[in-house]
Design a protein around this motif. Sequence first.
Motif, PDB file in Angstrom:
ATOM      1  N   ALA A  51      -3.885 -46.641   8.637  1.00 17.60           N
ATOM      2  CA  ALA A  51      -3.040 -46.396   7.720  1.00 17.60           C
ATOM      3  C   ALA A  51      -2.335 -44.791   7.754  1.00 17.60           C
ATOM      4  O   ALA A  51      -1.356 -44.545   7.502  1.00 17.60           O
ATOM      5  N   VAL A  52      -3.160 -44.135   8.536  1.00 17.78           N
ATOM      6  CA  VAL A  52      -2.839 -42.499   8.522  1.00 17.78           C
ATOM      7  C   VAL A  52      -2.240 -42.280   9.949  1.00 17.78           C
ATOM      8  O   VAL A  52      -1.714 -41.046   9.840  1.00 17.78           O
ATOM      9  N   HIS A  53      -2.632 -43.140  10.746  1.00 17.08           N
ATOM     10  CA  HIS A  53      -2.132 -42.705  12.151  1.00 17.08           C
ATOM     11  C   HIS A  53      -0.905 -43.573  12.721  1.00 17.08           C
ATOM     12  O   HIS A  53      -1.006 -44.769  12.290  1.00 17.08           O
ATOM     13  N   PRO A  54       0.165 -42.926  12.994  1.00 13.54           N
ATOM     14  CA  PRO A  54       1.124 -43.682  13.408  1.00 13.54           C
ATOM     15  C   PRO A  54       1.110 -44.464  14.705  1.00 13.54           C
ATOM     16  O   PRO A  54       0.052 -44.311  15.394  1.00 13.54           O
ATOM     17  N   VAL A  55       1.930 -45.535  15.098  1.00 14.83           N
ATOM     18  CA  VAL A  55       1.616 -46.337  16.409  1.00 14.83           C
ATOM     19  C   VAL A  55       1.842 -45.240  17.633  1.00 14.83           C
ATOM     20  O   VAL A  55       2.735 -44.727  17.475  1.00 14.83           O
ATOM     21  N   PRO A  56       1.057 -45.235  18.503  1.00 16.05           N
ATOM     22  CA  PRO A  56       0.953 -44.297  19.533  1.00 16.05           C
ATOM     23  C   PRO A  56       2.371 -44.335  20.320  1.00 16.05           C
ATOM     24  O   PRO A  56       2.975 -45.422  20.736  1.00 16.05           O
TER      25      PRO A  56
ATOM     26  N   GLU B 218       5.112 -43.588  18.927  1.00 15.54           N
ATOM     27  CA  GLU B 218       6.399 -43.939  17.971  1.00 15.54           C
ATOM     28  C   GLU B 218       6.047 -43.273  16.716  1.00 15.54           C
ATOM     29  O   GLU B 218       4.930 -43.007  16.299  1.00 15.54           O
ATOM     30  N   ASP B 219       6.928 -42.847  16.130  1.00 12.06           N
ATOM     31  CA  ASP B 219       7.121 -42.419  14.870  1.00 12.06           C
ATOM     32  C   ASP B 219       7.226 -43.391  13.448  1.00 12.06           C
ATOM     33  O   ASP B 219       8.129 -43.343  12.724  1.00 12.06           O
ATOM     34  N   ARG B 220       6.069 -44.374  13.773  1.00  8.66           N
ATOM     35  CA  ARG B 220       6.175 -45.442  12.597  1.00  8.66           C
ATOM     36  C   ARG B 220       4.855 -45.701  12.031  1.00  8.66           C
ATOM     37  O   ARG B 220       3.926 -45.922  13.278  1.00  8.66           O
ATOM     38  N   PRO B 221       4.700 -46.414  10.935  1.00  7.54           N
ATOM     39  CA  PRO B 221       3.390 -46.825  10.717  1.00  7.54           C
ATOM     40  C   PRO B 221       3.230 -48.221  11.381  1.00  7.54           C
ATOM     41  O   PRO B 221       4.183 -48.899  11.376  1.00  7.54           O
TER      42      PRO B 221
END
Length: 296
Positions: free
Chosen positions: A139-144, A146-149
């Motif tokens: 929930a608090v780390h974006p997709v590696p 990429e700047d998206r949840p």
Amino acid sequence: MPELTTTAAHEGRLNRPAGIRSLWLGDTKVSYVPDGDVRLRPRPLLPDTTDEVWAAHPEYLDGTGHLVASVGGLLVEHGGRALLIDAGFGPQTFRTPDGPLGVIHGGALPGSLAGLGLAPEDIEAVAFTHLHSDHIGWAVHPVPGEDRPLFPRAEYLIAAPEWDRLDLLAAEGTTERVAALAPRVRTFDDGQEIFPGVRVRITPGHTVGHAEYVITGGGRRLIAFGDAVHSPIQIDHPEWSAAFDHDLARTAEHRRRLVAELAEPDTIGFGVHFADVVFGRVRQDGTGPAWQPVDA
């Protein structure tokens, strides 16, 4: 439900992390979604234990003497809808030279969801048992890269007393990241139904607003008890609280009640950190370990 001997039930499963496992409660499917695992130092984790305790129970330990625990979440599917309870540790690894935590790593949860036939956008909500870093990771780390949840459309469901005390996360250094979730957060109170057949109960102790989830269907109920219990060995010894517990005495008192409840008919427990025995039931018949894995 098939009967299991205590030896067969636990053979080789207490010192390896769990893979994907699923159960049906009537029309509701519940699945453990692995994200990684954690290796814990048993004496610092459970300060009331002794070296003699662990010498007598090597089945819980890996080759380096660490207690093996799973890290992940619980997927609840009903009527074409999907709820995730807890979000693993996320795409990271963390280790410490002393204390209860040896090393913890995550990152597998997206692949585990795919293995269950779901994409992250299929998750309509992520409900948290509490806000420790090994439960909020994705929930608090974006997709590696990429700047998206990871969960683009999910709302985040958090017990009101837990959300009200974000200041207590300062020791973990996650206060700002969790606070940033606010636009997508919906808080709940004790007893609310948050998804078909899923009711929450707030059980302070491990944290100030720790939540458990009771899932009912097909004449059975499953209690996802979060970090009220960290290891199956505590089912036999509910007086042993973990060093991570906010209130050790209160957690022990709750754990005694929980163990008794898990021994009731048609009741299954889900321990998110329970090595490869995440689903189980309690038998207090004196024939061996009280936690008996359930696989169907």
